[in-house]
Design a protein around this motif. Structure first.
Motif, short mmCIF file in Angstrom:
data_model
loop_
_atom_site.label_atom_id
_atom_site.label_comp_id
_atom_site.label_asym_id
_atom_site.label_seq_id
_atom_site.Cartn_x
_atom_site.Cartn_y
_atom_site.Cartn_z
N UNK A 112 50.92 -27.07 20.46
CA UNK A 112 49.58 -26.51 20.59
C UNK A 112 48.56 -27.26 19.74
N UNK A 113 49.00 -27.77 18.59
CA UNK A 113 48.06 -28.38 17.65
C UNK A 113 47.86 -29.88 17.84
N UNK A 114 48.93 -30.62 18.22
CA UNK A 114 48.83 -32.08 18.22
C UNK A 114 47.69 -32.64 19.08
N UNK A 115 47.54 -32.23 20.34
CA UNK A 115 46.47 -32.82 21.15
C UNK A 115 45.07 -32.43 20.69
N UNK A 116 44.99 -31.50 19.73
CA UNK A 116 43.69 -31.10 19.19
C UNK A 116 43.39 -31.76 17.86
N UNK A 117 44.05 -32.88 17.60
CA UNK A 117 43.86 -33.58 16.33
C UNK A 117 42.39 -33.86 16.01
N UNK A 118 41.54 -34.26 16.98
CA UNK A 118 40.14 -34.53 16.65
C UNK A 118 39.39 -33.32 16.08
N UNK A 119 39.86 -32.10 16.35
CA UNK A 119 39.18 -30.90 15.86
C UNK A 119 39.37 -30.73 14.35
N UNK A 120 40.36 -31.41 13.78
CA UNK A 120 40.68 -31.23 12.36
C UNK A 120 40.16 -32.40 11.52
N UNK A 121 39.16 -33.11 12.05
CA UNK A 121 38.64 -34.29 11.37
C UNK A 121 38.03 -33.94 10.02
N UNK A 122 37.60 -32.69 9.84
CA UNK A 122 37.02 -32.28 8.56
C UNK A 122 38.07 -32.25 7.46
N UNK A 123 39.34 -32.12 7.84
CA UNK A 123 40.41 -32.02 6.84
C UNK A 123 41.14 -33.34 6.64
N UNK A 124 41.32 -34.11 7.70
CA UNK A 124 42.01 -35.39 7.61
C UNK A 124 41.71 -36.21 8.85
N UNK A 125 42.05 -37.51 8.79
CA UNK A 125 41.82 -38.38 9.94
C UNK A 125 42.63 -37.89 11.14
N UNK A 126 42.04 -37.89 12.34
CA UNK A 126 42.76 -37.39 13.52
C UNK A 126 44.12 -38.03 13.73
N UNK A 127 44.21 -39.35 13.51
CA UNK A 127 45.48 -40.03 13.74
C UNK A 127 46.54 -39.56 12.75
N UNK A 128 46.13 -39.27 11.50
CA UNK A 128 47.06 -38.76 10.51
C UNK A 128 47.52 -37.35 10.89
N UNK A 129 46.58 -36.52 11.34
CA UNK A 129 46.95 -35.17 11.77
C UNK A 129 47.90 -35.24 12.96
N UNK A 130 47.60 -36.15 13.91
CA UNK A 130 48.49 -36.32 15.06
C UNK A 130 49.88 -36.73 14.64
N UNK A 131 49.98 -37.61 13.64
CA UNK A 131 51.29 -38.05 13.16
C UNK A 131 52.04 -36.89 12.51
N UNK A 132 51.32 -36.03 11.77
CA UNK A 132 51.97 -34.88 11.14
C UNK A 132 52.49 -33.89 12.18
#
Length: 501
Positions: A112-132
């Motif tokens: 549910x969360x991975x494809x929404x990585x760009x929404x979390x840009x305020x917390x970390x880089x989207x690519x890093x969030x996607x990797x997590x």
């Protein structure tokens, strides 16, 4: 679970009492593995779309394999621990089912969360969030994988082992078919957009992951509620195990160092068949990892005719505007990878239907080796499909226009599917009979080393090989995968396939 007994079943001896493990009906065997359909549904979505998602978020070609290292590393860490823990677990839910259920819940959250990585840009880089989120999904999938393998070994008597793992292979591939093709369906049937701006994820991919999470949880719940695992006394009786000795061993308090020493001792004393299969697994999974990571750029370059520079983030960032035809070609090729992966899963599912009967008649080694050989030749043939002539293709559900070479790629998918079906079933059918029943879980977990290790090696070196040896021409790394698979076929000859349980 209702059961049937058969006088022809192998017997187990426990405290001088002969106990026959019940023969299961077809639907009982089906229910044992049904949850794997959803797990593979999610895993197929990941395999077909993670390279696409990470590329859209800014990853370059040679670093893709490093991101994909998360999967085998998680398998290496998680599966032996889960296997050992599930061997010692007996509670109200069951023995293996608690781990399957927990893993499915965690994987669903990641999907549910991975494809929404760009929404979390305020917390970390989207690519890093996607990797997590990729790490969370992979860890969770691995929590599910190992107990499902062990559940078949626990519940299915030896004479049904070929059919048990063949049904599991069939369900895995049904899930993979739908999971792989889903973004394409959402684009061409529902009308969702399949292209993405740099730093974002295509809407069709986002919704595919939402649906995948739902299917994953639903199918796992089916297995959890429809399969009743044996109580400890029955299980030990069916497997010919001294229950008191096992209880005494598990009750013994051990320090961490002692547990690690015990685990290392199991590694050193693993059955000979397991060691021999490890060589086959190395070549097989080295090749599979390359296919999952690099099929998308390989066919985009080789079949759609795009130059390797269009996968270089530095070059793309130097442009004021990326040409629309490049964006469209990448989107179309990304969708087509899903179609091709679904195709090999279809062929794998069809082959799984007859795999058990053929293996019973001709022998597991011959079928296994032949399937890997065909898969290796199929990988190598990818390079032949270079015709860029626009061709209309009727896929029954919709009609699309793709390069003629893309249509031709269905041919090697037959061989890839046959190899995949054999890889999913034959090693486990050959291995299960050589394992001590009381340690099936931990040994199945250790056996995952033979899946994770070659992927780690592939991830560490394939990107470097692609950049340094093949100048980022991704089709060449697919040919290398074919060579590895052929070596795997040769290695099957040296496996000692005997039922010693």
């Amino acid at each position: 679970m209702s059961t049937q007994t058969s006088a022809s079943d192998p017997i187990a001896v426990n405290n001088s009492k002969v106990v026959v493990q019940p023969t299961l009906s077809f639907w009982q065997v089906w229910n044992v593995s049904f949850g794997f359909l959803g797990v593979q549904f999610g895993f197929a979505l990941q395999n077909a779309n993670v390279s696409r998602i990470l590329s859209d978020l800014g990853a370059d070609l040679h670093s893709l394999s490093l991101f994909w290292l998360v999967a085998p590393i998680m398998g290496l860490l998680v599966q032996p621990l889960v296997g050992s823990a599930s061997d010692r677990t007996w509670n109200r839910i069951g023995r293996r089912k608690p781990f399957i259920l927990f893993g499915a819940l965690a994987a669903g959250i990641g999907m549910l969360l991975m494809p929404n990585a760009p929404l979390f840009v305020a917390f970390m880089a989207p690519m890093l969030f996607g990797a997590l989120m990729l790490a969370l999904m992979d860890a969770s999938f691995n929590v599910c994988f190992q107990p499902f393998r062990s559940l078949v070994s626990d519940m299915v008597p030896p004479k049904q082992r070929n059919i048990g793992y063949s049904i599991q292979s069939l369900l895995i591939n049904i899930g993979a078919i739908v999971g792989s093709i889903l973004p394409f369906l959402l684009t061409n049937i529902i009308g969702l957009e399949n292209t993405a701006k740099q730093g974002e994820v295509a809407p069709s991919v986002i919704w595919a992951f939402y649906i995948g999470a739902t299917v994953l949880l639903g199918s796992v719940l089916w297995t959890v509620f429809r399969t009743k695992e044996y109580a400890p006394d029955k299980y030990y009786a069916y497997k010919g195990i001294d229950a008191q000795a096992v209880a005494a061993e598990q009750a013994e308090s051990k320090k961490l160092t002692q547990r690690l020493q015990g685990f290392w001792q199991l590694m050193l004393t693993m059955p000979k068949t397991m060691k021999q299969l490890a060589v086959v697994q190395f070549f097989s999974w080295f090749a599979l990892f390359i296919m999952w990571v690099y099929t998308m750029p390989a066919i985009t370059q080789n079949t759609w005719g795009l130059d390797a520079q269009w996968f270089d983030p530095d070059y793309l960032n130097s442009l004021a505007v990326i040409p629309p035809h490049i964006i469209e070609a990448k989107g179309a090729a990304g969708d087509w990878v899903g179609i091709l992966f679904a195709a090999y899963s279809v062929f794998a599912a069809l082959f799984s239907i007859v795999l058990a009967k053929i293996a019973d008649k001709l022998g597991r080694k011959l079928i296994y080796a032949s399937a890997l050989l065909l898969g290796g030749l199929s990988y190598a043939s990818f390079s032949l499909f270079t015709d860029t002539t626009p061709t209309s293709v009727n896929l029954l559900i919709t009609e699309v226009v793709v390069p003629a070479g893309a249509v031709g790629l269905f041919i090697p998918m037959i061989g890839v599917g046959v190899a995949w079906a054999a890889i999913l079933a034959m090693p486990y059918a050959m291995l299960a009979g050589s394992l001590p029943a009381e340690k099936t879980g931990v040994y199945m977990g250790i056996f995952n080393f033979t899946i994770a290790a070659p992927q780690i090696v592939s991830g560490l070196f394939s990107g470097w090989i692609l950049a340094s040896v093949f100048a980022n021409e991704a089709i060449n790394i697919i040919i290398l995968a074919g060579v590895a698979m052929i070596f795997g076929a040769i290695s099957v000859y040296f496996v000692d396939d005997k039922n010693t349980q």
